[in-house]
Write an enzyme that holds these catalytic residues in place. Structure first.
Site, PDB file in Angstrom:
ATOM      1  N   ILE A  18       6.451   3.467  -5.022  1.00 25.31           N
ATOM      2  CA  ILE A  18       5.800   2.158  -5.125  1.00 25.31           C
ATOM      3  C   ILE A  18       5.177   1.986  -6.513  1.00 25.31           C
ATOM      4  O   ILE A  18       5.235   0.910  -7.108  1.00 25.31           O
ATOM      5  CB  ILE A  18       4.723   2.040  -4.015  1.00 25.31           C
ATOM      6  CG1 ILE A  18       5.397   2.022  -2.624  1.00 25.31           C
ATOM      7  CG2 ILE A  18       3.867   0.799  -4.211  1.00 25.31           C
ATOM      8  CD1 ILE A  18       4.416   2.170  -1.457  1.00 25.31           C
ATOM      9  N   ASP A  37       1.112  10.355 -14.262  1.00 23.18           N
ATOM     10  CA  ASP A  37       1.622  11.051 -13.067  1.00 23.18           C
ATOM     11  C   ASP A  37       1.700  12.545 -13.348  1.00 23.18           C
ATOM     12  O   ASP A  37       1.841  12.953 -14.506  1.00 23.18           O
ATOM     13  CB  ASP A  37       3.033  10.503 -12.723  1.00 23.18           C
ATOM     14  CG  ASP A  37       3.389  10.700 -11.249  1.00 23.18           C
ATOM     15  OD1 ASP A  37       3.382  11.847 -10.783  1.00 23.18           O
ATOM     16  OD2 ASP A  37       3.686   9.699 -10.585  1.00 23.18           O
ATOM     17  N   SER A 143      -4.128   1.825   2.732  1.00 24.26           N
ATOM     18  CA  SER A 143      -2.986   1.964   3.639  1.00 24.26           C
ATOM     19  C   SER A 143      -3.286   1.231   4.941  1.00 24.26           C
ATOM     20  O   SER A 143      -4.434   1.247   5.420  1.00 24.26           O
ATOM     21  CB  SER A 143      -2.734   3.445   3.944  1.00 24.26           C
ATOM     22  OG  SER A 143      -1.838   3.566   5.036  1.00 24.26           O
ATOM     23  N   TYR A 156      -5.011  12.160   5.592  1.00 24.54           N
ATOM     24  CA  TYR A 156      -4.493  11.039   4.797  1.00 24.54           C
ATOM     25  C   TYR A 156      -5.169   9.717   5.198  1.00 24.54           C
ATOM     26  O   TYR A 156      -5.649   8.966   4.345  1.00 24.54           O
ATOM     27  CB  TYR A 156      -2.976  10.931   4.977  1.00 24.54           C
ATOM     28  CG  TYR A 156      -2.403   9.714   4.297  1.00 24.54           C
ATOM     29  CD1 TYR A 156      -2.229   9.682   2.921  1.00 24.54           C
ATOM     30  CD2 TYR A 156      -2.055   8.578   5.031  1.00 24.54           C
ATOM     31  CE1 TYR A 156      -1.729   8.547   2.286  1.00 24.54           C
ATOM     32  CE2 TYR A 156      -1.551   7.451   4.418  1.00 24.54           C
ATOM     33  CZ  TYR A 156      -1.384   7.438   3.042  1.00 24.54           C
ATOM     34  OH  TYR A 156      -0.893   6.311   2.412  1.00 24.54           O
ATOM     35  N   LEU A 188       4.200   0.896   6.339  1.00 27.74           N
ATOM     36  CA  LEU A 188       5.195   1.949   6.062  1.00 27.74           C
ATOM     37  C   LEU A 188       6.299   1.357   5.176  1.00 27.74           C
ATOM     38  O   LEU A 188       6.984   0.406   5.560  1.00 27.74           O
ATOM     39  CB  LEU A 188       5.789   2.485   7.364  1.00 27.74           C
ATOM     40  CG  LEU A 188       6.802   3.620   7.194  1.00 27.74           C
ATOM     41  CD1 LEU A 188       6.156   4.864   6.591  1.00 27.74           C
ATOM     42  CD2 LEU A 188       7.455   3.964   8.533  1.00 27.74           C
TER      43      LEU A 188
HETATM   44  N1  LIG Z   1       5.207   4.534   1.354  1.00 29.87           N
HETATM   45  C1  LIG Z   1       4.400   4.143   2.329  1.00 29.87           C
HETATM   46  O1  LIG Z   1       4.790   3.969   3.490  1.00 29.87           O
HETATM   47  C2  LIG Z   1       2.947   3.877   2.032  1.00 29.87           C
HETATM   48  C3  LIG Z   1       2.185   3.173   2.989  1.00 29.87           C
HETATM   49  C4  LIG Z   1       0.849   2.922   2.732  1.00 29.87           C
HETATM   50  C5  LIG Z   1       0.285   3.341   1.537  1.00 29.87           C
HETATM   51  N2  LIG Z   1       1.046   4.013   0.634  1.00 29.87           N
HETATM   52  C6  LIG Z   1       0.409   4.419  -0.613  1.00 29.87           C
HETATM   53  O2  LIG Z   1       1.136   3.901  -1.703  1.00 29.87           O
HETATM   54  C7  LIG Z   1       1.019   4.768  -2.820  1.00 29.87           C
HETATM   55  C8  LIG Z   1       2.397   5.180  -3.317  1.00 29.87           C
HETATM   56  O3  LIG Z   1       3.079   5.827  -2.261  1.00 29.87           O
HETATM   57  P1  LIG Z   1       4.631   6.183  -2.330  1.00 29.87           P
HETATM   58  O4  LIG Z   1       5.157   6.059  -0.968  1.00 29.87           O
HETATM   59  O5  LIG Z   1       5.269   5.462  -3.451  1.00 29.87           O
HETATM   60  O6  LIG Z   1       4.527   7.741  -2.645  1.00 29.87           O
HETATM   61  P2  LIG Z   1       5.446   8.678  -3.528  1.00 29.87           P
HETATM   62  O7  LIG Z   1       5.201  10.053  -2.993  1.00 29.87           O
HETATM   63  O8  LIG Z   1       6.848   8.178  -3.596  1.00 29.87           O
HETATM   64  O9  LIG Z   1       4.747   8.533  -4.954  1.00 29.87           O
HETATM   65  C9  LIG Z   1       3.464   9.011  -5.193  1.00 29.87           C
HETATM   66  C10 LIG Z   1       3.319   9.324  -6.649  1.00 29.87           C
HETATM   67  O10 LIG Z   1       1.990   9.851  -6.884  1.00 29.87           O
HETATM   68  C11 LIG Z   1       2.128  10.967  -7.736  1.00 29.87           C
HETATM   69  N3  LIG Z   1       0.997  11.887  -7.584  1.00 29.87           N
HETATM   70  C12 LIG Z   1       0.715  12.705  -6.538  1.00 29.87           C
HETATM   71  N4  LIG Z   1      -0.365  13.446  -6.801  1.00 29.87           N
HETATM   72  C13 LIG Z   1      -0.787  13.102  -8.051  1.00 29.87           C
HETATM   73  C14 LIG Z   1      -1.844  13.517  -8.876  1.00 29.87           C
HETATM   74  N5  LIG Z   1      -2.713  14.475  -8.498  1.00 29.87           N
HETATM   75  N6  LIG Z   1      -2.001  12.929 -10.090  1.00 29.87           N
HETATM   76  C15 LIG Z   1      -1.117  11.984 -10.505  1.00 29.87           C
HETATM   77  N7  LIG Z   1      -0.087  11.551  -9.770  1.00 29.87           N
HETATM   78  C16 LIG Z   1       0.076  12.112  -8.552  1.00 29.87           C
HETATM   79  C17 LIG Z   1       3.441  11.619  -7.303  1.00 29.87           C
HETATM   80  O11 LIG Z   1       3.908  12.533  -8.285  1.00 29.87           O
HETATM   81  C18 LIG Z   1       4.319  10.403  -7.101  1.00 29.87           C
HETATM   82  O12 LIG Z   1       4.950  10.005  -8.291  1.00 29.87           O
HETATM   83  C19 LIG Z   1       0.174   5.955  -2.346  1.00 29.87           C
HETATM   84  O13 LIG Z   1      -1.187   5.689  -2.648  1.00 29.87           O
HETATM   85  C20 LIG Z   1       0.377   5.922  -0.842  1.00 29.87           C
HETATM   86  O14 LIG Z   1      -0.665   6.553  -0.156  1.00 29.87           O
HETATM   87  C21 LIG Z   1       2.362   4.299   0.842  1.00 29.87           C
END
Ligand SMILES: NC(=O)c1ccc[n+]([C@@H]2O[C@H](COP(=O)([O-])OP(=O)(O)OC[C@H]3O[C@@H](n4cnc5c(N)ncnc54)[C@H](O)[C@@H]3O)[C@@H](O)[C@H]2O)c1
Length: 252
Positions: A18, A37, A143, A156, A188
Site C-alpha cells: 500500500i 523502508d 486498520s 496487531y 483487508l
Molecule cells: N493489507 C491490508 O489488508 C491492511 C489492512 C489494514 C491496514 N493495513 C496497514 O497498511 C499499511 C501497509 O500494509 P501492507 O499490506 O502494504 O503491508 P506490506 O507488508 O506489504 O508493506 C509494509 C511495508 O512496511 C515496511 N516495514 C516494516 N517494518 C518496518 C520498519 N521497522 N521500518 C520501516 N519500514 C518497515 C515493510 O518493509 C514493507 O515495505 C500497514 O500499516 C498495515 O498495517 C493493511
C-alpha cells in the site's frame, strides 16, 4: 492542476504494498517523495522517476530513533523541507494468525515498537520543522480491524487501536500550529504482504468481501484518493479523524 505541487512527503513502508501506491499517488499529484523502508525501496523510487516524478529512497527502520532523525535530516538537506508525513510502515502480513495466548512477549513488543513507536518517532522528528513552519499534514495508517475486534491478531489490532488514539492526541497538540493529523483505516487489502501469505485463504478473503456493502476485494489503489485528500488543502479543516476505507464493512 496538481494538488501537491512542490510539497515534500515522507512515506514510510513504501518499498512495496500500500505504501508504494501512496508514494506513487502523491508523486502523481506533484509531491517530491522520500521512500523510507527497511526493505530496498529503489524500485518504487525508480517507478516514480520513470513517470517524470521526483523520489528518493532512504533506508530507515522507523523503530530506531537515530534512523528516523537521519531520515528527516537527509530529506531536509535534499529537498529543503517536509510538508507531509505518511506513517504507513508496520508489521502485519508476516505475523500470521495466532491465538492471543500464543503470542510471545517478544513478538508483542516488536509489533508495538514498529507499529506504535515508529509513528511516534516519525511525528516527533518532523515536529520542530512543522511547528516552525506553522503547516504540515500527517496521515497515520490504522486498520479496520480496530473497529471489528478481529481475533487472532491481538498485538496487531491493539497497535492499530493505539494509532487511532495517537492520531487524536497528536491532532490536539499539533492543532495550534496548523498541522493536521488524520488516519486512514483500510479494510483487508490485496497488498504485496497479504498476497504473499497463505494465512489469508480464498475462503477468508471471500467472507471478508461479503461483509462489505460494496461486494469486491479491496486493492491498494482504493486507498490513494483518501490519502491525496488528507495530504491536500481540501482537508485543511479536518484533524484527529480516522477515515475507514473498506467498502463499507465497518461503519464508524
Ligand atoms: N493489507 C491490508 O489488508 C491492511 C489492512 C489494514 C491496514 N493495513 C496497514 O497498511 C499499511 C501497509 O500494509 P501492507 O499490506 O502494504 O503491508 P506490506 O507488508 O506489504 O508493506 C509494509 C511495508 O512496511 C515496511 N516495514 C516494516 N517494518 C518496518 C520498519 N521497522 N521500518 C520501516 N519500514 C518497515 C515493510 O518493509 C514493507 O515495505 C500497514 O500499516 C498495515 O498495517 C493493511
Amino acid at each position: 492542476m496538481q494538488r501537491l505541487a512542490d510539497k515534500v512527503a515522507i512515506v514510510t513502508g513504501a518499498a512495496q504494498g500500500i505504501g508504494a501506491h501512496f508514494a506513487r499517488g502523491l508523486a502523481a499529484e506533484g509531491a517530491k517523495v522520500v521512500i523510507a523502508d527497511v526493505l530496498d525501496g529503489t524500485e518504487t523510487a525508480d517507478s516514480i522517476v520513470r513517470a517524470k516524478g521526483t523520489a528518493r529512497f532512504i533506508r530507515t527502520d522507523v523503530s530506531k530513533a537515530s534512523d528516523v532523525q537521519a531520515l528527516v535530516a537527509q530529506t531536509v538537506a535534499e529537498f529543503g523541507t517536509i510538508d507531509i508525513l505518511v506513517n504507513n510502515a508496520a508489521i502485519f502480513a508476516t505475523l500470521g494468525n495466532k491465538k492471543f495466548h500464543e503470542i510471545s512477549s517478544e513478538e508483542f513488543d516488536k509489533v508495538m515498537a514498529v507499529n506504535v513507536r515508529g509513528p511516534f518517532e516519525c511525528a516527533k522528528a518532523v515536529a520542530p520543522l512543522m511547528i516552525e513552519k506553522g503547516a504540515g499534514k500527517i496521515v497515520n495508517i490504522a486498520s479496520g480491524t480496530v473497529f471489528k475486534g478481529v481475533p487472532n491478531l491481538l498485538h496487531y489490532v491493539s497497535s492499530k487501536g493505539a494509532v487511532v488514539a495517537m492520531t487524536r492526541c497528536l491532532a490536539r497538540e499539533f492543532g495550534p500550529h496548523n498541522v493536521n493529523v488524520n488516519a486512514i483505516a483500510p479494510g483487508l487489502t490485496m497488498s504485496d504482504g497479504v498476497l504473499g501469505q497463505s494465512d489469508w485463504t480464498d475462503d477468508y478473503i471471500e467472507s471478508n468481501k461479503n461483509s462489505r456493502a460494496l461486494k469486491r476485494r479491496q486493492v491498494p489503489g482504493d486507498l490513494v484518493g483518501s490519502m491525496v485528500f488528507l495530504c491536500s488543502s481540501d482537508s485543511d479543516f479536518m484533524t484527529g479523524q480516522t477515515i475507514v476505507v473498506d467498502g463499507g464493512a465497518v461503519m464508524h
